[in-house]
Design an enzyme around this catalytic site. Structure first.
Site, PDB file in Angstrom:
ATOM      1  N   GLU A 161       0.801  -1.228   0.000  1.00  0.00           N
ATOM      2  CA  GLU A 161       0.000   0.000   0.000  1.00  0.00           C
ATOM      3  C   GLU A 161       0.839   1.285   0.000  1.00  0.00           C
ATOM      4  O   GLU A 161       0.708   2.127   0.889  1.00  0.00           O
ATOM      5  CB  GLU A 161      -0.965  -0.014   1.190  1.00  0.00           C
ATOM      6  CG  GLU A 161      -1.894  -1.223   1.154  1.00  0.00           C
ATOM      7  CD  GLU A 161      -2.748  -1.377   2.401  1.00  0.00           C
ATOM      8  OE1 GLU A 161      -2.661  -0.518   3.314  1.00  0.00           O
ATOM      9  OE2 GLU A 161      -3.505  -2.366   2.478  1.00  0.00           O
ATOM     10  N   ASN A 202       1.973  -4.724  -3.364  1.00  0.00           N
ATOM     11  CA  ASN A 202       0.572  -5.068  -3.137  1.00  0.00           C
ATOM     12  C   ASN A 202      -0.200  -3.811  -2.728  1.00  0.00           C
ATOM     13  O   ASN A 202       0.279  -3.022  -1.907  1.00  0.00           O
ATOM     14  CB  ASN A 202       0.522  -6.120  -2.006  1.00  0.00           C
ATOM     15  CG  ASN A 202      -0.839  -6.747  -1.818  1.00  0.00           C
ATOM     16  OD1 ASN A 202      -1.427  -7.264  -2.756  1.00  0.00           O
ATOM     17  ND2 ASN A 202      -1.332  -6.717  -0.584  1.00  0.00           N
ATOM     18  N   HIS A 238     -10.472  -5.846  -2.255  1.00  0.00           N
ATOM     19  CA  HIS A 238     -11.496  -5.723  -1.218  1.00  0.00           C
ATOM     20  C   HIS A 238     -12.641  -4.937  -1.855  1.00  0.00           C
ATOM     21  O   HIS A 238     -12.620  -3.702  -1.895  1.00  0.00           O
ATOM     22  CB  HIS A 238     -10.945  -5.001   0.008  1.00  0.00           C
ATOM     23  CG  HIS A 238      -9.877  -5.763   0.725  1.00  0.00           C
ATOM     24  ND1 HIS A 238     -10.122  -6.977   1.325  1.00  0.00           N
ATOM     25  CD2 HIS A 238      -8.558  -5.487   0.930  1.00  0.00           C
ATOM     26  CE1 HIS A 238      -9.007  -7.419   1.892  1.00  0.00           C
ATOM     27  NE2 HIS A 238      -8.036  -6.550   1.649  1.00  0.00           N
ATOM     28  N   GLU A 266      -6.309 -10.474  -2.010  1.00  0.00           N
ATOM     29  CA  GLU A 266      -7.076 -10.337  -0.765  1.00  0.00           C
ATOM     30  C   GLU A 266      -8.574 -10.225  -1.053  1.00  0.00           C
ATOM     31  O   GLU A 266      -9.282  -9.439  -0.434  1.00  0.00           O
ATOM     32  CB  GLU A 266      -6.598  -9.124   0.032  1.00  0.00           C
ATOM     33  CG  GLU A 266      -5.108  -9.140   0.346  1.00  0.00           C
ATOM     34  CD  GLU A 266      -4.628  -7.969   1.187  1.00  0.00           C
ATOM     35  OE1 GLU A 266      -5.474  -7.334   1.873  1.00  0.00           O
ATOM     36  OE2 GLU A 266      -3.418  -7.674   1.159  1.00  0.00           O
ATOM     37  N   ASP A 268     -12.331 -10.162  -1.138  1.00  0.00           N
ATOM     38  CA  ASP A 268     -13.607 -10.349  -0.454  1.00  0.00           C
ATOM     39  C   ASP A 268     -14.591  -9.333  -1.021  1.00  0.00           C
ATOM     40  O   ASP A 268     -14.191  -8.319  -1.594  1.00  0.00           O
ATOM     41  CB  ASP A 268     -13.498 -10.261   1.073  1.00  0.00           C
ATOM     42  CG  ASP A 268     -12.792  -9.012   1.585  1.00  0.00           C
ATOM     43  OD1 ASP A 268     -12.824  -7.968   0.914  1.00  0.00           O
ATOM     44  OD2 ASP A 268     -12.215  -9.080   2.690  1.00  0.00           O
TER      45      ASP A 268
END
Length: 452
Positions: A161, A202, A238, A266, A268
């Site tokens: 990030e 990432n 996300h 990641e 979801d």
């Protein structure tokens, strides 16, 4: 007994049975596919991973993690604040547990994460470091952690990030102390510590083509041109229900065209709670869209979900009122999203459960001159539910005054009741029951149950 709002009701001196139709069948039969996700993914040359909590890798949680996935990511166990909470004092137990589990189950491990602005130990973030000192701290941390698992981990999220939403660099510890080149320094240190591991940058909100993903693209291109070791980019994904970026595949392809791998790291897809059939159907479509975008690009190496069960998801504590973001519900029953992943990986079409496979039976268990107590039993045979909702209209002015083990509401004669947070799952062959008190005057005729 759980007291809910007044103005609710159910009941009759008679007993009735109502079929819960397709709108309430919020999940196909709660069974995993015959072929595990990991085998379906491997057949397509892809990784199907999940983030895990090491201390939970036993029982059903461990069984699913080992059976369904061919890669594991430690959710928190390898972050700096976890492994070195006090300077010079280390705790590797949780991280080691995950790596050992993965090796015992023939799985890859994705190291997460080495250099990040968050979840750092207070001794690091509160220190007054010169650039030389901060540089040495970062190099030493990478050498120690990557070196500990040298040859055992397939991949590392080296830098996590680094960008703001507008594509500028995040003003945080590493950038403020070392400048933008901390990223190249971290990658170089990681390569030295384990030459065989794939090294990634990432980030989140970089799934589609936008200012942030373009900044990441330009950084990767620059690193490649400079000869800095960079093997891939991680798109966290996300996502919010119904908001899979339309440019996801295009974005994956443009990174691949730079000569690096791409991973969905990641995934979801969160929704406003409570979940219902329509939301879970949309979520399944969203999961399938993400899977298909990765499958369409050869250098997209695979997809990792950020926790496979809602009971191990970070969403509810971070986004109040939202959740149900993973492929399994809190009771480890596969949701439509799971079956959508199966289908995307070529596992065949899931047959919807029969619409008469789950029934709601209501009865009055006690009645007196002004009121009554009743219950509803929801049972499944040949299907399963991850949530439920029933409704009916009273014909003689009855009113619910209290309900337990369900959330109920009455508007005029119409009543709807849906599951509580803890009893939405009804497995094949199982049942749940909720109860209520109500008032009546003159008569208490049998209401007809309808779909909620």
């Amino acid at each position: 007994m759980r007291s809910l709002r007044t103005g609710l009701s159910l009941g009759s001196l008679l007993t009735g049975v109502a079929t819960i139709g397709a709108l309430l069948l919020t999940a196909p039969a709660a069974h995993a596919a015959d072929t595990p996700l990991r085998d379906l993914a491997a057949a397509k040359g892809k990784v199907m991973g999940t983030a895990v909590t090491g201390s939970k890798l036993t029982g059903t949680y461990g069984d699913i993690a080992g059976r369904e996935f061919n890669a594991l990511t430690p959710g928190n166990a390898m972050k700096w604040g976890s492994v070195e909470p006090t300077r010079g004092s280390f705790d590797w137990a949780e991280a080691d547990r995950i790596v050992d589990f993965a090796e015992a189950h023939g799985q890859q491990v994705r190291g997460h994460t080495l250099v990040w602005h968050s979840q750092n130990p207070t001794w690091l973030t509160n220190g007054s470091w010169t650039p030389a000192e901060l540089s040495q701290l970062m190099n030493d941390h990478i050498a120690l952690e990557v070196g500990r698992y040298k040859g055992r981990l397939a991949t590392w999220d080296v830098v996590n990030e680094p960008f703001n939403e507008d594509g500028t660099y995040r003003q945080a510890l590493w950038y403020n102390g070392l400048g933008a080149d901390y990223i190249a320094q971290a990658l170089t240190a990681a390569r030295a510590a384990d030459p065989s591991a794939k090294l990634y940058i990432n980030d989140y909100n970089v799934e589609g083509v936008n200012a942030k993903s373009t900044a990441l693209y330009n950084l990767v291109r620059s690193l490649k041109e400079r000869g800095v070791p960079i093997d891939g980019v991680g798109l966290q994904a996300h996502l919010i229900l119904g908001q899979v970026p339309s440019t996801l595949r295009q974005n994956i392809q443009r990174f691949a065209d730079l000569g690096v791998d791409v991973a969905i790291t990641e995934l979801d897809i969160r929704m406003q709670l409570p979940s219902d059939g329509a939301k879970l159907t949309q979520q399944a479509a969203d999961y399938k869209a993400v899977m298909n975008a990765c499958l369409a690009v050869s250098r997209c190496v695979g997809v990792t979900v950020w926790g496979f069960t809602d009971s191990d998801s970070w969403i509810p504590s971070t986004f109040p009122g939202q959740g149900a973001a993973t492929p399994y519900d809190e009771n480890f029953a596969p949701k439509p999203a799971y079956h959508a992943i199966v289908e995307a990986l070529g596992g065949g079409t899931t047959t919807p459960p029969p619409t008469d496979a789950c029934t709601a039976t209501y009865s009055v268990t006690n009645q007196w001159n002004t009121g009554f107590t009743g219950q509803v039993r929801i049972a499944c045979s040949g299907a399963a539910l991850s949530s439920w909702k029933v409704g009916w209209s009273f014909g003689a002015g009855q009113q619910l005054t209290q309900a337990w083990n369900a959330s109920c509401a009455q508007s005029g004669a119409a009543v709807t009741c849906s599951n509580a947070s803890y009893n939405g799952s009804v497995p094949d062959g199982g049942s749940v029951t909720f109860g209520f008190n109500g008032t009546w005057s003159g008569s208490n005729p049998l209401p007809t149950v309808t779909l909620g």
